[in-house]
Design a protein around this motif. Structure first.
Motif, mmCIF file in Angstrom:
data_model
loop_
_atom_site.group_PDB
_atom_site.id
_atom_site.type_symbol
_atom_site.label_atom_id
_atom_site.label_comp_id
_atom_site.label_asym_id
_atom_site.label_seq_id
_atom_site.Cartn_x
_atom_site.Cartn_y
_atom_site.Cartn_z
ATOM 1 N N UNK A 71 30.457 69.824 65.325
ATOM 2 C CA UNK A 71 30.158 69.321 63.984
ATOM 3 C C UNK A 71 30.620 70.308 62.924
ATOM 4 N N UNK A 72 30.361 71.603 63.127
ATOM 5 C CA UNK A 72 30.702 72.632 62.139
ATOM 6 C C UNK A 72 32.191 72.621 61.800
ATOM 7 N N UNK A 73 33.032 72.326 62.772
ATOM 8 C CA UNK A 73 34.478 72.346 62.550
ATOM 9 C C UNK A 73 35.064 70.969 62.243
ATOM 10 N N UNK A 74 34.193 69.980 62.075
ATOM 11 C CA UNK A 74 34.673 68.624 61.805
ATOM 12 C C UNK A 74 35.123 68.471 60.350
ATOM 13 N N UNK A 75 35.998 67.516 60.143
ATOM 14 C CA UNK A 75 36.477 67.206 58.790
ATOM 15 C C UNK A 75 35.314 66.770 57.898
ATOM 16 N N UNK A 76 34.378 66.033 58.477
ATOM 17 C CA UNK A 76 33.209 65.560 57.728
ATOM 18 C C UNK A 76 32.407 66.743 57.174
ATOM 19 N N UNK A 77 32.193 67.765 57.995
ATOM 20 C CA UNK A 77 31.419 68.923 57.548
ATOM 21 C C UNK A 77 32.166 69.709 56.469
ATOM 22 N N UNK A 78 33.465 69.818 56.600
ATOM 23 C CA UNK A 78 34.263 70.498 55.570
ATOM 24 C C UNK A 78 34.088 69.785 54.230
ATOM 25 N N UNK A 79 34.082 68.455 54.246
ATOM 26 C CA UNK A 79 33.878 67.692 53.009
ATOM 27 C C UNK A 79 32.484 67.944 52.430
ATOM 28 N N UNK A 80 31.479 68.069 53.295
ATOM 29 C CA UNK A 80 30.116 68.374 52.821
ATOM 30 C C UNK A 80 30.075 69.734 52.140
ATOM 31 N N UNK A 81 30.665 70.724 52.772
ATOM 32 C CA UNK A 81 30.677 72.065 52.181
ATOM 33 C C UNK A 81 31.398 72.061 50.830
ATOM 34 N N UNK A 82 32.466 71.296 50.721
ATOM 35 C CA UNK A 82 33.199 71.204 49.459
ATOM 36 C C UNK A 82 32.324 70.601 48.363
ATOM 37 N N UNK A 83 31.501 69.619 48.706
ATOM 38 C CA UNK A 83 30.607 69.004 47.708
ATOM 39 C C UNK A 83 29.517 69.961 47.255
ATOM 40 N N UNK A 84 29.049 70.833 48.159
ATOM 41 C CA UNK A 84 27.977 71.774 47.817
ATOM 42 C C UNK A 84 28.497 73.065 47.173
ATOM 43 N N UNK A 85 29.763 73.355 47.372
ATOM 44 C CA UNK A 85 30.329 74.624 46.900
ATOM 45 C C UNK A 85 30.108 74.912 45.409
ATOM 46 N N UNK A 86 30.265 73.952 44.507
ATOM 47 C CA UNK A 86 30.104 74.265 43.076
ATOM 48 C C UNK A 86 28.713 74.788 42.705
#
Length: 110
Positions: A71-86
């Motif tokens: 899960x950590x390396x999935x594309x879905x998780x990368x998108x989640x991190x991008x949404x929380x990053x700001x």
């Protein structure tokens, strides 16, 4: 479902930018079901520190480490991190294997 003593636990410490707590919480809640719908996820919690301003802790339990890493390396998780990053100014991650789980005693529930 994995037995609680076998769970792989992830603890995140999240530092948010001042004034962005509500946005962080709302966004975390919006993407949370995508995490908990992963077959390897056993649940997750978002907690706000009562001692440090702008600090959150996220705990998530997983059936095993390989399930979490997938899960950590999935594309879905990368998108989640991008949404929380700001909303984030920093943080850290710790991983652990649950050794024992002592549920609330029956007598205490009465």
């Amino acid at each position: 479902m994995a037995h609680p003593e076998k769970a792989f636990r992830v603890l995140l410490r999240v530092e948010t930018h001042p004034g962005m707590a509500a946005d962080f919480e709302r966004t975390w809640l919006e993407i949370g079901t995508a995490v908990t719908s992963d077959p390897a996820n056993l649940g997750q919690w978002l907690m706000r520190s009562t001692e440090e301003e702008h600090i959150y802790h996220i705990i998530s339990d997983w059936t095993d480490e390989p399930g979490f890493r997938t899960f950590e390396h999935s594309e879905q998780h990368v998108k989640h991190r991008e949404r929380l990053h700001p909303f984030r100014s920093g943080g850290s991650m710790a991983t652990m294997q649950v050794v024992y789980h002592l549920p609330q005693a029956e007598a205490a529930k009465a």
